[in-house]
Structures are given as C-alpha cells and as structure tokens.
Design an enzyme around this catalytic site. Structure first.
Site, PDB file in Angstrom:
ATOM      1  N   GLU A  22       0.784  -1.243   0.000  1.00 21.53           N
ATOM      2  CA  GLU A  22       0.000   0.000   0.000  1.00 21.53           C
ATOM      3  C   GLU A  22       0.818   1.296   0.000  1.00 21.53           C
ATOM      4  O   GLU A  22       0.807   2.063   0.966  1.00 21.53           O
ATOM      5  CB  GLU A  22      -0.931   0.030   1.206  1.00 21.53           C
ATOM      6  CG  GLU A  22      -1.899  -1.127   1.261  1.00 21.53           C
ATOM      7  CD  GLU A  22      -2.868  -1.025   2.432  1.00 21.53           C
ATOM      8  OE1 GLU A  22      -2.626  -0.223   3.347  1.00 21.53           O
ATOM      9  OE2 GLU A  22      -3.864  -1.741   2.424  1.00 21.53           O
ATOM     10  N   GLU A  47      -5.594  -8.599   1.230  1.00 24.24           N
ATOM     11  CA  GLU A  47      -6.223  -8.229   2.511  1.00 24.24           C
ATOM     12  C   GLU A  47      -7.686  -7.911   2.284  1.00 24.24           C
ATOM     13  O   GLU A  47      -8.048  -7.280   1.289  1.00 24.24           O
ATOM     14  CB  GLU A  47      -5.593  -6.968   3.126  1.00 24.24           C
ATOM     15  CG  GLU A  47      -4.247  -7.170   3.721  1.00 24.24           C
ATOM     16  CD  GLU A  47      -3.701  -5.885   4.351  1.00 24.24           C
ATOM     17  OE1 GLU A  47      -4.485  -5.060   4.863  1.00 24.24           O
ATOM     18  OE2 GLU A  47      -2.473  -5.722   4.304  1.00 24.24           O
TER      19      GLU A  47
HETATM   20  C1  BGC Z   1      -2.895  -2.461   6.181  1.00 25.75           C
HETATM   21  C2  BGC Z   1      -2.883  -3.262   7.457  1.00 25.75           C
HETATM   22  C3  BGC Z   1      -3.964  -2.763   8.383  1.00 25.75           C
HETATM   23  C4  BGC Z   1      -5.287  -2.959   7.686  1.00 25.75           C
HETATM   24  C5  BGC Z   1      -6.512  -2.630   8.515  1.00 25.75           C
HETATM   25  C6  BGC Z   1      -4.275  -2.190   5.640  1.00 25.75           C
HETATM   26  O1  BGC Z   1      -4.323  -0.922   5.078  1.00 25.75           O
HETATM   27  O2  BGC Z   1      -2.095  -3.080   5.212  1.00 25.75           O
HETATM   28  O3  BGC Z   1      -1.611  -3.194   8.025  1.00 25.75           O
HETATM   29  O4  BGC Z   1      -3.933  -3.381   9.619  1.00 25.75           O
HETATM   30  O5  BGC Z   1      -5.322  -2.152   6.542  1.00 25.75           O
HETATM   31  O6  BGC Z   1      -6.640  -1.285   8.722  1.00 25.75           O
END
Ligand code: BGC
Length: 464
Positions: free
Chosen positions: A201, A381
C-alpha cells in the site's frame, strides 16, 4: 429571456459534468434481499488464506521507525497512538508462531501472507542478523510442513531506524538499501517461497506518514508525499527486476500490493463532491494503475503536489497484483482552504469500527478496476474491525459473494487472504480495532476463534 437561456445552458453543463463523473466508476448498490449470498463459486485450486504483518503481530519490534514513533507524544499532549498504546509484545507471534500455524490449520486455510521485519534482519546498516534470518526460515518450513503456502511481504510500513535516519523513502538514493535487503532475503527463502509481495500500500503509507502526519515521520507536506509515492514505486520496479534475475527468480511470482478505497461523492448530484472524489481517485488509485500500464506516474493537486515521472520498466514489473480492499470513502467537499473535504460513512450502510462502512459492492468494483492491469489478482487483505463480533459473519458472507460474482464475470482472482488472522496492533488505532479471526486476550495471549469467523471456516470447507 437571455437570463433564462444562460441558466438553462449552465444547468445542462452541470448535468453533463455530473453524468461524466458518475459514468467513470459508478457507485453500485445491489438489492441484497433478492440475492443468495450462498450462491458462490470459486475456480479449481483457489487459494484460501489469512494475512498479518510483522510489526503488528510479532512483538519486540524495537528498532524500527514505528517503535521510535510510538515512544513520543505529538507535542501537544495528545497520544500518537490511540489510548497511548505501544506495539510492545503484540501477539508474541515471533515465539508463538507454532501455535498460530495450528490455528491456521484449524481454520482450513492453505496460505499465509506475512511480512519480514527488516529491522530485525538488518539491525545495523549492512550487518545482517543470522538468528533473525534463521527464524523466518524455520517459520517458512513450519508452514510448509503444515501444508500452508507462505507469501512474503518485503515491506509493510516499517523500516530500521538507521534507514529512517538516512531519510527513508524520501530520498531516491535510499532505494538501493532496500534493494540490497530484498536480494538478501530472496536468496534465503526463494527456494521455498513462491509468492512475494514487494511493498504494501504505497498510497496509504505516503498519505498517512507525509500528508496527514498520523504515522511516522509525522510530516504534512503534499510534495514530499508525492515524492515518497514515486520513490516507493521506483523501489518496487527495481526490486522486481533485481529479484527476477536471481536464482529462482523465474520460478516465483512477485507483485505489488495496492489498496483501493473508492472516493465516491457523498452527494451524487453535487459537483464539488464529484470533483473532490475524482481528484482523490486520480491521485491515489488511477495514478498507480496508470504507472503500470503506461510507465508514467503523474499526480497534480494545484498548490499541493506535482509529480511527473516516467519509467518504461514499470510496464512489466508485476507477475500478479495484490489487492487490499475494505470499503469506499464517500467524500464531502468543504469550504475550507486548508482542508477541502471530509470523509463520511453513508448512514444507509452498516458501520465497521473503523471510519468506513460495510460496502461489498465496492469490492466487486475494485476487482474490476484492478483487473485493468491484465494481471492475475490475489486479494491480499480484506476484513473487518468488529469489536462486538456482530457484523463479521455478515461482512465475510457478503464480501465473498462479491468476490465470487467478480470471478464469475471474468475477474482472474487466484486467492484470498483474510485480514487478519489475529487481533493485532492497528497502527495509530493501537489495540482497539479488532480485525482478528481469532480474538486475543493481550494479558494472557490466549487466542479464541470468534463466532463470526466460523463463516469463513465454513466457506473454505465448502469451496476448498
Ligand atoms: C494495512 C494493514 C492494516 C489494515 C486494517 C491495511 O491498510 O495493510 O496493516 O492493519 O489495513 O486497517
């Protein structure tokens, strides 16, 4: 009469502009009452996984930029981290990884995305710590023995203090240090690790650390933000190319991880909301996608940031693209010179514990948008902060429905890594955001599977 015509003319221009903005990536809303969220299908060999990042789970990350940041207040008595928290022991994942791998097996996942803590591996410039290198090697072996495929992230928001003191990614020449670290670890693990994420990111790190100033080094300077984005993109391209020519380089997949939040207009009919949203989408989403399709990285916000950078090598610098998706951020324009917009979650949508709401249709849109790169996609994610655990099940079922629908309409998605395996240190939000499939009691380190997480376990069992 003239006046009426002018008014009519302006009205038409206004409507045309709105139609133009709205047609680019329209905000979708599905009629969920008519949809069957159990109607899911995933391709053969689809990878079900979970993700974490070193600083958020390992504990004892006491030699990096975040550690330094956590120790200080911001000078006006406010905590930098919510509740004055420090990452500290976190989930003790560094020592408890065998138990955590058992938790992964219990869920039925077959893949684990985690990051290497650069500051543990190279605590001093040019001096590599063999014990830390060995540690990750043992973790990789333990995962493979459990039938879980490792995916390594090389950079997930943290870097060693010595690198911070050199100016971090504010300086292009520092990219060479990062590249050396990447080559070192690649040579250690690429015989066993087949999936590598370069940088997590870029746009989130640049905004939080150099524009909003909520993350280290706490700067608020649009031009530096733009430069850091450019340098992180360069770092990605250089590392990709450097690793590809090392032994095993041709046998592994390497890609960047891009976050997408759509900046939708809070008031769909409001020109200024549309303009602000368009600008933010351009700077944080389109600019990066354009870089990989044209080689040009261009961002421009009058009086704030101008970057125009070209590197033809960007065109073939990903074997896959990682997508992190959580929600959209509706944008409301404000008449304030220093702060011309704010984000507002839609009251019609179910909130999460973060500032954004549950918006599965956005996941579908993001998959289509990132699909423009023409690369295989891993969802690196996706997850929800839900302290009460009363929305997690709903979130998982609807987002996986959106994923399945994107795949059935042509998106080439190969795997999904839920964020996060464990409750963890959520950066400036400290320990108050509960993203874990497993709840952690941070006094005892006891892990318990959340009820809401069973939805994920069941879907994996049905579709593995
Ligand atoms: C990040 C994580 C973070 C998650 C939840 C993502 O933007 O890569 O490190 O914990 O979002 O906010």
């Amino acid at each position: 009469m003239d006046f009426i015509f002018s008014l009519l003319f302006l009205g038409i221009i206004y409507v045309l502009l709105i139609i133009y903005f709205r047609s680019r990536d329209p905000e979708l809303h599905w009629n969920w009452a008519r949809l069957n969220v159990d109607d899911l299908s995933f391709p053969e060999g689809f990878i079900w996984g979970a993700a974490t990042a070193a600083h958020q789970v390992e504990g004892a990350c006491d030699n990096n930029n975040w550690h330094a940041w956590e120790q200080g207040g911001d000078g006006d008595g406010r905590d930098r981290i919510r509740g004055g928290a420090v990452s500290g022991a976190a989930c003790e994942h560094w020592t408890r990884y065998p138990e955590d791998i058992r938790l992964m097996s219990n869920l039925g996942i077959r893949a684990y995305r985690f990051s290497l803590e650069w500051s543990k591996i190279e605590p001093e410039e040019g001096k590599f710590n063999q014990a830390a290198l060995d540690h990750y090697s043992v973790v990789v072996d333990a995962l493979l023995t459990a039938g879980i495929e490792p995916m390594i992230t090389l950079y997930h928001f943290t870097h060693p203090i010595w690198f911070m003191k050199k100016g971090g990614f504010e300086k292009l020449e520092n990219v060479a240090f990062f590249q050396r670290f990447c080559e070192k670890v690649f040579n250690e693990y690429s015989d066993r690790v087949k999936k590598w994420c370069t940088i997590n990111e870029i746009e989130v790190e640049a905004t939080q650390s150099y524009f909003k100033g909520d993350w280290p080094p706490g700067k608020q300077d649009g031009q530096i933000m733009g430069k850091v984005m450019q340098h992180l993109l360069e770092a990605h391209v250089r590392v990709y190319r450097a690793l590809k020519i090392l032994p095993n380089g041709d046998k592994v997949e390497i890609g960047l991880v891009k976050n997408i939040f759509q900046f939708d207009p809070w008031r769909p009919w409001h020109l200024a909301d549309n303009l602000a949203g368009r600008l933010l989408n351009r700077v944080f989403n389109d600019s990066i996608i354009d870089f990989f399709t044209t080689g040009r990285f261009k961002i421009f916000i009058p009086g704030l940031v101008t970057v125009d950078h070209f590197n033809s090598q960007a065109l073939h610098s990903n074997d896959f693209i990682g997508l992190n998706y959580y929600s959209h951020l509706p944008v409301k324009f404000k008449w304030d010179r220093n702060d011309f917009f704010e984000f507002r979650a839609r009251p019609t949508e179910i909130p999460t514990d973060m500032e954004y709401s549950i918006y599965p249709e956005g996941f579908y849109r993001a998959l289509k948008q990132i699909g423009k790169l023409g690369l295989p996609i891993y969802v690196t994610e996706n997850g929800i902060a839900d302290f009460q655990d009363d929305r997690r099940k709903h979130y998982i079922r609807r987002y996986l429905y959106a994923l399945s629908r994107a795949i059935s309409t042509g998106s080439d998605v190969r795997g999904y890594y839920y964020w996060s395996l464990l409750d963890n240190f959520e950066w400036a939000e400290g320990y108050e955001m509960k993203f874990g499939l497993y709840q952690i009691d941070f006094n005892t380190q006891k892990r318990v599977l959340r009820d809401g997480a069973v939805a994920y376990q069941e879907i994996i069992a049905r579709h593995d």
